[in-house]
Design an enzyme around this catalytic site. Structure first.
Site, PDB file in Angstrom:
ATOM      1  N   GLU A 214     -11.067  -0.894  -4.005  1.00  0.00           N
ATOM      2  CA  GLU A 214     -10.379  -0.289  -2.871  1.00  0.00           C
ATOM      3  C   GLU A 214      -9.135   0.449  -3.368  1.00  0.00           C
ATOM      4  O   GLU A 214      -8.837   0.497  -4.559  1.00  0.00           O
ATOM      5  CB  GLU A 214      -9.990  -1.362  -1.852  1.00  0.00           C
ATOM      6  CG  GLU A 214      -8.968  -2.367  -2.369  1.00  0.00           C
ATOM      7  CD  GLU A 214      -8.623  -3.453  -1.363  1.00  0.00           C
ATOM      8  OE1 GLU A 214      -9.376  -3.627  -0.377  1.00  0.00           O
ATOM      9  OE2 GLU A 214      -7.595  -4.135  -1.551  1.00  0.00           O
TER      10      GLU A 214
ATOM     11  N   ASP B  12       0.828  -1.216   0.000  1.00  0.00           N
ATOM     12  CA  ASP B  12       0.000   0.000   0.000  1.00  0.00           C
ATOM     13  C   ASP B  12       0.860   1.264   0.000  1.00  0.00           C
ATOM     14  O   ASP B  12       0.656   2.178   0.803  1.00  0.00           O
ATOM     15  CB  ASP B  12      -0.933   0.007   1.216  1.00  0.00           C
ATOM     16  CG  ASP B  12      -1.627  -1.325   1.436  1.00  0.00           C
ATOM     17  OD1 ASP B  12      -2.046  -1.942   0.437  1.00  0.00           O
ATOM     18  OD2 ASP B  12      -1.757  -1.740   2.608  1.00  0.00           O
TER      19      ASP B  12
END
Length: 322
Positions: A198, A13
């Site tokens: 997402e 991420d």
């Protein structure tokens, strides 16, 4: 162009922000999911060896909402202050719907140097949304003196795990408007094992806003999709956004570059090249839940634009050494 890949081992991420002080600031999920760290460097390549600084630690287990699974911190600079948005849960257990129990939070720092001391960061609390459900992966962007918040959240009335929403903010920790649904999992490439949208990221180029996101499970099926809107349109109107019906960045199975996603964007040192930042795996035989396999690695590579001004991300660039 120099091949950065992999830039940083075991950092998923990834988010890279180039500040006006000439430094690149890097934030990402750490494998233990127990703290937020920053690192910085005057060069992209230098981030690989920059010394991390812990700026926030999870609460003691059982003492509050933010005691487990700290995910996807993003560092932003807004109105002269630093902010890091992140997701956290009070437990590693699933809820009644089989979902993790994360909500979204933000910390603030008014020091010039955000890495000076951990004590400079204060908790601004949870970013409240109308739905009290699984929520994560917040990002923000500013346009025409408006601050926008984009995030992923579960709606029990919509098929799948998470959808992506946008709202205007009153301040960096409070929503001003109702959430607007921008995309939900609907195509095959978004619904492999898990139906997921997402990890939204915003790119503003060529008179348009491009919103990339990630779909499917976080194994080799993970890939990037994209929406776009005219910069002069009402960004809070879902009709302003068009969703591309195919993934824009996918695995290179031949070279074991698997599950590219949860991306962000930055620029080269000279400011002339746009760079795609993302994480990737280099094997598919994951034992157990992919979430707890630490080997998602930060990658950075240049990308181009087509004749219509749309980004062309190509394929994951091969590892130089791993």
């Amino acid at each position: 162009m120099e091949n950065y890949n992999p830039l940083i081992i075991q950092r998923a991420d990834p988010y890279i922000y180039k500040h006006t002080d000439g430094y690149y600031y890097f934030s990402a999920s750490v494998p233990a999911y127990n703290l937020i760290e920053l690192r910085r460097s005057k060069t992209i390549a230098g981030l690989a060896h920059a010394m991390p600084r812990t700026i926030w630690r999870k609460h003691a287990t059982g003492t509050g909402e933010e005691s487990e699974l700290i995910w996807a911190p993003e560092i932003h600079f807004i109105n002269g202050k630093w902010y890091v948005y992140y997701a956290a849960s009070h437990t590693t257990e699933f809820d009644a719907n089989g979902m993790f129990q994360h909500r979204m939070y933000v910390i603030e720092c008014d020091a010039v140097d955000p890495m000076e001391t951990e004590d400079n960061w204060i908790e601004k609390g949870r970013v409240q949304t109308p739905l009290d459900t699984f929520a994560l992966d917040a990002t923000v962007f500013e346009w025409k003196e408006h601050l926008y918040y984009v995030w992923a959240q579960k709606n029990p009335e919509i098929f799948g795990n998470t959808n992506i929403y946008i709202a205007e903010m009153e301040n960096p920790w409070t929503l001003k408007t109702a959430p607007i649904l921008l995309t939900k999992p609907e195509y095959d490439w978004e619904t492999q094992i898990f139906a997921v949208n997402e990890g939204p990221a915003i790119l503003h180029r060529n008179g348009k806003f491009f919103l990339t996101f990630s779909g499917s499970a976080t194994d080799e099926n993970y890939c990037m999709g994209m929406l776009y809107a005219d910069e002069n349109s009402d960004l809070l109107d879902a009709a302003s956004w068009t969703k591309v019906d195919h993934p824009v960045f996918t695995s290179d199975v031949e070279h074991n570059l698997l599950g590219p996603g949860h991306n962000s964007f930055t620029v080269s040192e000279d400011g002339k090249k746009d760079l795609l930042v993302y994480h990737i795996r280099n094997y598919a035989d994951i034992k157990g839940d992919p979430l707890y396999d630490p080997n998602r690695h930060t990658m950075v590579q240049e990308f181009s634009y087509d004749a219509d001004g749309f980004p062309v991300f190509g394929s994951p660039v091969q590892f130089t050494d791993l």
